[in-house]
Design a protein around this motif. Structure first.
Motif, PDB file in Angstrom:
ATOM      1  N   PRO A   1       8.874 -24.407   4.910  1.00  0.00           N
ATOM      2  CA  PRO A   1       7.499 -24.849   5.177  1.00  0.00           C
ATOM      3  C   PRO A   1       6.816 -25.506   3.983  1.00  0.00           C
ATOM      4  O   PRO A   1       6.073 -26.476   4.148  1.00  0.00           O
ATOM      5  N   ARG A   2       7.077 -25.018   2.769  1.00  0.00           N
ATOM      6  CA  ARG A   2       6.446 -25.613   1.584  1.00  0.00           C
ATOM      7  C   ARG A   2       7.049 -26.990   1.277  1.00  0.00           C
ATOM      8  O   ARG A   2       6.392 -27.829   0.674  1.00  0.00           O
ATOM      9  N   VAL A   3       8.293 -27.213   1.674  1.00  0.00           N
ATOM     10  CA  VAL A   3       8.921 -28.528   1.538  1.00  0.00           C
ATOM     11  C   VAL A   3       8.330 -29.481   2.577  1.00  0.00           C
ATOM     12  O   VAL A   3       7.985 -30.624   2.275  1.00  0.00           O
ATOM     13  N   GLY A   4       8.213 -28.984   3.810  1.00  0.00           N
ATOM     14  CA  GLY A   4       7.623 -29.796   4.859  1.00  0.00           C
ATOM     15  C   GLY A   4       6.176 -30.155   4.572  1.00  0.00           C
ATOM     16  O   GLY A   4       5.747 -31.292   4.813  1.00  0.00           O
ATOM     17  N   PHE A   5       5.420 -29.220   4.019  1.00  0.00           N
ATOM     18  CA  PHE A   5       4.010 -29.443   3.684  1.00  0.00           C
ATOM     19  C   PHE A   5       3.852 -30.590   2.694  1.00  0.00           C
ATOM     20  O   PHE A   5       2.910 -31.385   2.779  1.00  0.00           O
ATOM     21  N   GLN A   6       4.794 -30.700   1.765  1.00  0.00           N
ATOM     22  CA  GLN A   6       4.740 -31.751   0.748  1.00  0.00           C
ATOM     23  C   GLN A   6       5.425 -33.051   1.181  1.00  0.00           C
ATOM     24  O   GLN A   6       5.358 -34.050   0.475  1.00  0.00           O
ATOM     25  N   GLY A   7       6.104 -33.009   2.332  1.00  0.00           N
ATOM     26  CA  GLY A   7       6.803 -34.207   2.801  1.00  0.00           C
ATOM     27  C   GLY A   7       7.971 -34.593   1.915  1.00  0.00           C
ATOM     28  O   GLY A   7       8.327 -35.773   1.816  1.00  0.00           O
ATOM     29  N   LEU A   8       8.593 -33.596   1.268  1.00  0.00           N
ATOM     30  CA  LEU A   8       9.673 -33.869   0.318  1.00  0.00           C
ATOM     31  C   LEU A   8      10.917 -34.388   1.034  1.00  0.00           C
ATOM     32  O   LEU A   8      11.386 -33.788   1.997  1.00  0.00           O
TER      33      LEU A   8
ATOM     34  N   ASP B   1       2.973 -16.982   4.266  1.00  0.00           N
ATOM     35  CA  ASP B   1       2.590 -18.341   3.882  1.00  0.00           C
ATOM     36  C   ASP B   1       1.141 -18.613   4.270  1.00  0.00           C
ATOM     37  O   ASP B   1       0.852 -19.424   5.163  1.00  0.00           O
ATOM     38  N   LYS B   2       0.219 -17.942   3.593  1.00  0.00           N
ATOM     39  CA  LYS B   2      -1.199 -18.049   3.923  1.00  0.00           C
ATOM     40  C   LYS B   2      -1.938 -18.994   2.979  1.00  0.00           C
ATOM     41  O   LYS B   2      -2.779 -19.768   3.397  1.00  0.00           O
ATOM     42  N   PHE B   3      -1.642 -18.902   1.704  1.00  0.00           N
ATOM     43  CA  PHE B   3      -2.336 -19.709   0.710  1.00  0.00           C
ATOM     44  C   PHE B   3      -1.293 -20.378  -0.190  1.00  0.00           C
ATOM     45  O   PHE B   3      -0.382 -19.714  -0.678  1.00  0.00           O
ATOM     46  N   PRO B   4      -1.422 -21.676  -0.423  1.00  0.00           N
ATOM     47  CA  PRO B   4      -0.398 -22.403  -1.197  1.00  0.00           C
ATOM     48  C   PRO B   4      -0.161 -21.862  -2.597  1.00  0.00           C
ATOM     49  O   PRO B   4       0.928 -22.003  -3.142  1.00  0.00           O
ATOM     50  N   GLU B   5      -1.201 -21.229  -3.201  1.00  0.00           N
ATOM     51  CA  GLU B   5      -1.014 -20.746  -4.568  1.00  0.00           C
ATOM     52  C   GLU B   5      -0.185 -19.462  -4.614  1.00  0.00           C
ATOM     53  O   GLU B   5       0.197 -19.003  -5.690  1.00  0.00           O
ATOM     54  N   PHE B   6       0.105 -18.855  -3.463  1.00  0.00           N
ATOM     55  CA  PHE B   6       0.899 -17.635  -3.426  1.00  0.00           C
ATOM     56  C   PHE B   6       2.365 -17.978  -3.212  1.00  0.00           C
ATOM     57  O   PHE B   6       2.706 -18.884  -2.453  1.00  0.00           O
ATOM     58  N   ASP B   7       3.239 -17.229  -3.862  1.00  0.00           N
ATOM     59  CA  ASP B   7       4.672 -17.437  -3.708  1.00  0.00           C
ATOM     60  C   ASP B   7       5.131 -16.871  -2.361  1.00  0.00           C
ATOM     61  O   ASP B   7       4.523 -15.942  -1.819  1.00  0.00           O
ATOM     62  N   VAL B   8       6.198 -17.452  -1.827  1.00  0.00           N
ATOM     63  CA  VAL B   8       6.811 -16.961  -0.596  1.00  0.00           C
ATOM     64  C   VAL B   8       8.327 -16.980  -0.773  1.00  0.00           C
ATOM     65  O   VAL B   8       8.834 -17.674  -1.656  1.00  0.00           O
ATOM     66  N   PRO B   9       9.073 -16.253   0.045  1.00  0.00           N
ATOM     67  CA  PRO B   9      10.533 -16.241  -0.097  1.00  0.00           C
ATOM     68  C   PRO B   9      11.152 -17.609   0.212  1.00  0.00           C
ATOM     69  O   PRO B   9      10.513 -18.495   0.787  1.00  0.00           O
ATOM     70  N   ASP B  10      12.432 -17.755  -0.178  1.00  0.00           N
ATOM     71  CA  ASP B  10      13.187 -18.953   0.172  1.00  0.00           C
ATOM     72  C   ASP B  10      14.361 -18.550   1.062  1.00  0.00           C
ATOM     73  O   ASP B  10      14.395 -17.450   1.603  1.00  0.00           O
ATOM     74  N   TYR B  11      15.334 -19.459   1.219  1.00  0.00           N
ATOM     75  CA  TYR B  11      16.456 -19.203   2.123  1.00  0.00           C
ATOM     76  C   TYR B  11      17.760 -18.903   1.378  1.00  0.00           C
ATOM     77  O   TYR B  11      18.841 -19.098   1.923  1.00  0.00           O
TER      78      TYR B  11
END
Length: 234
Positions: A20-27, A101-111
């Motif tokens: 989701p954080r990759v998708g959010f940035q359009g990477l 994944d509530k706030f962008p400044e918080f870390d979340v797990p990866d895969y």
């Protein structure tokens, strides 16, 4: 790139899942970036299998905002049973990420660490180019005694090792002998099939070890490549 490699690369980019954080940035999501990814993906060759049952690619987050790279993880499966296990873990990880994944400044797990018969990872830059993939599966260091002994013998009788011995003088005995350390896939060596990496340590201190690596084809029982290696104390 071979026709087989092109087909596999196209299938991978079409099946690519994004954190989701990759998708959010359009990477690596633009048409040119996706094309660049397909151009730079190496052919993956299954270990002692005629083919993969399925490859599961994920473009993962590097835990930075903005991201500097994406982390490409490719999980390979030999059977429907192992694929089901991997898919279940991906779904569980997705739910965990979604819940946090509530706030962008918080870390979340990866895969990272999803169960698979083969696991690969490599960086993807902002243009979509894939750096060399490496095998991340723990079993890569599980070499049978017969294969290990044959690989060491092949390295020892090679012309490349004889040349090295002519160059080396005063090497300390505590550095040990030739040692078969890992199975190495074609995507790491550009050789057509899997090899066994045989190391010869030439320097060691508290922080770093350096030496020469001999890539041995276990079928032909000959050295097909030589490279330097560096290992650092963790």
């Amino acid at each position: 790139m071979t026709k087989q490699g092109e087909q596999q690369a196209q299938a991978l980019v079409q099946a690519l899942r994004r954190h989701p954080r990759v998708g959010f940035q359009g990477l690596a999501s633009g048409e040119g970036q996706v094309a660049r990814m397909a151009e730079t993906l190496p052919l993956l060759v299954p270990f002692n299998q005629p083919s993969y049952f399925k490859l599961l690619p994920i473009l993962d987050w590097d835990h930075r905002l903005p991201s500097r790279t994406g982390i490409l993880r490719i999980y390979g499966y030999y059977s429907e049973a192992t694929l089901r296990l991997g898919e279940a873990e991906v779904a569980e990880r997705q739910a965990q990420i979604r819940s946090l994944d509530k706030f962008p400044e918080f870390d979340v797990p990866d895969y990272a660490g999803i169960s698979a018969d083969e696991s690969y990872e490599g960086e993807v830059d902002l243009t979509g180019a894939v750096a060399r993939l490496r095998l991340a599966s723990n079993w890569r260091r599980e070499i049978g005694f017969g294969d290990s002994r044959a690989a060491v013998k092949a390295a020892r009788r090679s012309e490349q090792f004889r040349e090295l011995m002519n160059e080396v003088r005063g090497r300390p005995d505590y550095l040990g002998d030739l040692e078969a350390v890992s199975w190495t896939p074609p995507c790491e060596t550009d050789y057509a099939s899997w090899t066994i990496d045989v190391w010869y340590l030439m320097y060691l201190d508290a922080a770093v070890g350096k030496g020469r690596s001999f890539l041995v084809d276990p079928q032909a029982r000959r050295v097909v490549g030589v490279r330097e290696f560096v290992v650092r104390a963790s």
